[in-house]
Structures are given as C-alpha cells and as structure tokens.
Design a protein around this motif. Structure first.
Motif, PDB file in Angstrom:
ATOM      1  N   LEU A 163     -38.201  46.716 -21.398  1.00 14.12           N
ATOM      2  CA  LEU A 163     -38.382  45.053 -21.723  1.00 14.12           C
ATOM      3  C   LEU A 163     -37.754  44.333 -20.717  1.00 14.12           C
ATOM      4  CD1 LEU A 163     -38.327  42.861 -24.002  1.00 14.12           C
ATOM      5  CD2 LEU A 163     -36.623  43.795 -24.586  1.00 14.12           C
ATOM      6  N   ILE A 164     -36.356  44.685 -20.733  1.00 11.21           N
ATOM      7  CA  ILE A 164     -36.001  43.712 -19.446  1.00 11.21           C
ATOM      8  C   ILE A 164     -36.653  43.819 -18.404  1.00 11.21           C
ATOM      9  CG2 ILE A 164     -33.752  43.831 -18.281  1.00 11.21           C
ATOM     10  CD1 ILE A 164     -33.300  42.627 -21.427  1.00 11.21           C
ATOM     11  N   ARG A 165     -37.424  44.248 -17.641  1.00  9.27           N
ATOM     12  CA  ARG A 165     -37.865  44.620 -15.838  1.00  9.27           C
ATOM     13  C   ARG A 165     -38.729  43.771 -16.947  1.00  9.27           C
ATOM     14  NH1 ARG A 165     -37.167  50.151 -15.531  1.00  9.27           N
ATOM     15  NH2 ARG A 165     -39.351  50.735 -16.810  1.00  9.27           N
ATOM     16  N   ALA A 166     -39.207  44.354 -17.663  1.00  2.56           N
ATOM     17  CA  ALA A 166     -40.678  43.377 -17.916  1.00  2.56           C
ATOM     18  C   ALA A 166     -40.287  41.596 -18.064  1.00  2.56           C
ATOM     19  CB  ALA A 166     -41.785  43.537 -19.280  1.00  2.56           C
ATOM     20  N   LEU A 179     -32.884  46.131  -8.666  1.00  2.00           N
ATOM     21  CA  LEU A 179     -31.630  46.603  -9.152  1.00  2.00           C
ATOM     22  C   LEU A 179     -31.510  46.771 -11.011  1.00  2.00           C
ATOM     23  CD1 LEU A 179     -28.945  46.257  -9.558  1.00  2.00           C
ATOM     24  CD2 LEU A 179     -28.682  44.339  -9.954  1.00  2.00           C
ATOM     25  N   ILE A 180     -32.662  46.702 -11.635  1.00  2.00           N
ATOM     26  CA  ILE A 180     -33.150  46.636 -13.392  1.00  2.00           C
ATOM     27  C   ILE A 180     -34.023  48.475 -13.091  1.00  2.00           C
ATOM     28  CG2 ILE A 180     -34.346  46.828 -15.126  1.00  2.00           C
ATOM     29  CD1 ILE A 180     -32.357  44.858 -14.619  1.00  2.00           C
ATOM     30  N   ASN A 181     -34.298  48.633 -12.136  1.00  2.00           N
ATOM     31  CA  ASN A 181     -35.322  49.994 -12.090  1.00  2.00           C
ATOM     32  C   ASN A 181     -33.768  51.123 -11.575  1.00  2.00           C
ATOM     33  OD1 ASN A 181     -37.616  49.313 -11.763  1.00  2.00           O
ATOM     34  ND2 ASN A 181     -37.802  49.609 -10.143  1.00  2.00           N
ATOM     35  N   ARG A 182     -32.511  50.582 -10.602  1.00  2.00           N
ATOM     36  CA  ARG A 182     -31.537  51.312 -10.143  1.00  2.00           C
ATOM     37  C   ARG A 182     -30.905  52.017 -11.100  1.00  2.00           C
ATOM     38  NH1 ARG A 182     -29.822  52.803  -4.933  1.00  2.00           N
ATOM     39  NH2 ARG A 182     -28.541  54.269  -5.087  1.00  2.00           N
TER      40      ARG A 182
END
Length: 247
Positions: A163-166, A179-182
């Motif tokens: 959700l945040i990544r989207a 950054l969110i992926n990491r």
C-alpha cells in the motif's frame, strides 16, 4: 522472551540460500565471533556440504550485509556488530536470542518499529503533494488485500507495505520506492520471525481508505496525520503483546 519463532531458518530457495543461512546463524549465535576468521574456504565448504562456488555466492551475500569481509592474508573475517546492516535484525532475533536479555530484544523491535514510523511518515509527507490521484487504484487494491490477509501476519505486512509503495509510486518518487523496498524486506522477515503478532486494528481498511482519499484530494497534512496515528496505534498494540509475552 519476545514471541520469536523457534530457531528455524528462513525459507531456503537454493543451495546458496541454505549455506548463507547456516553461516548467518553461526555468526549471530557467536560461533564465529567478531574479528574472528572463518574456516578456510575448502574446509568451510566441506563442513557445509557445499561446492566452493556456492560458498562464495553465500559469502558475497554476507558481505553485502556487512557481516564479513575478505582481508588479504587473513581470509574472510567476521565484522563487528556495529558494522552490520539492518537486514541482520530478524536473524538476530531468530538465532541470537539466547545470549541477549529479553528486554534488549524487545527494545530492538521497538527501535525498528520507531524507525519504520519515522521513515514512512516522512516519505508520505514528501510524496503527498505530488500524488497523481489517477494512479491510486493500486494502493486501494493493496489495502483490500491486506485486510483480507489480516489473520496472516506475514501476508498482512507484505500487502500493507505494498500500500505504501503504491502511494509512493503514484507520486513518481522512485528513490522513495527504493527506500520502502529496502525497509519492507527487513520488516517482512521480522513478521515471519515474530510469532503471535497483534492483528491490525479493526478500522484498518477504513483508515487506509481515509489516507488514500486524503491524498486523492491533495490534503497532505491530513494524509500525514492519518498515517502517523495509524502506525502509532498499530505498533503500540504489537509491542504490548510482545512485552506481555516477555515477562
């Protein structure tokens, strides 16, 4: 101690994964103390039942986490704990818990959650003015998936981060996506490691919808307030359960 899964390795997908996990466990448990040298490549490969190319691949991944480094004339040396990368934390909980007081383990989890809150809230604040409302459908889908998966801590954490990544992707903020992926990789590994994680609040889906709606209408201040309040509430419930089990 905190409700940590019994000393079980993360799911291995290849021979290199298994070797990586075995050496990782040995380092975190203290079998290979900081500044000590790992066995010679030939000996270590024999001990682990691995080929030398497989061992080298695993050592390369350990080096990426700042756990080991190759030194001329000294072989492969274990680095100090202060050099380790954040990715080590879930493994530290899996394998190193026996040598660390429960209060210290709980504090580590608390620190990670606090770091996540700070980063996610700041990222939302950065991207909110740039979000393209037409690109928020993926965020709504992720929120609905997370809610359907609320009884599975690992699946919920995965979709909640999606959700945040989207949202970040809807703003075209690529560094934020990276950054969110990491951070997601660490948090998802942690969700698999900790047993008995608290379920999301009953108003999770309503809160996520309110967040997305605020972003769609350009209300950056409202979006940040919603995300901060949700994370504080969710993390407080999780820590309360962990602290209860650690007494």
């Amino acid at each position: 101690m905190p409700p940590v899964a019994a000393e079980s390795a993360a799911p291995a997908e290849s021979a290199a994964d298994a070797v990586f996990e075995a050496i990782l466990a040995g380092i975190v448990r203290g079998d290979y103390p900081p500044r000590s040298r790992l066995p010679a490549e030939r000996d270590l490969a024999r001990q682990l039942g691995a080929s030398r190319p497989t061992l080298r691949e695993a050592l390369g991944r350990l080096a990426e986490w700042n756990l080991v480094e190759a030194r001329r004339g000294s072989g492969v040396v274990v680095r100090d704990r202060s050099d380790w990368s954040i990715e080590v934390l879930p493994a530290f909980l899996r394998y190193g818990g026996g040598s660390v007081p429960p209060r210290e383990l709980v504090q580590m989890i608390d620190d990670l959650l606090a770091l996540r809150r700070a980063l996610v809230v700041e990222v939302v604040a950065l991207v909110a003015p740039r979000v393209d409302a037409a690109r928020l459908a993926a965020a709504r889908d992720a929120a609905e998936r997370a809610w359907r998966a609320r009884d599975d801590a690992a699946a919920f954490a995965r979709d909640d981060f999606a959700l945040i990544r989207a949202i970040v992707d809807a703003a075209g903020f690529l560094p934020g996506v990276w950054l969110i992926n990491r951070l997601a990789g660490v948090y998802l590994d942690l969700a698999r490691t900790i047993t008995g994680a608290a379920p999301p609040p009953d108003d999770y889906l309503d809160t996520a919808t309110s967040l997305i709606d605020a972003l769609a209408r350009g209300d950056a201040t409202g979006a940040v307030a919603i995300e901060r309040a949700y994370l504080e509430r969710h993390d407080a419930r999780l820590l309360a359960r962990i602290r209860g089990d650690s007494r």
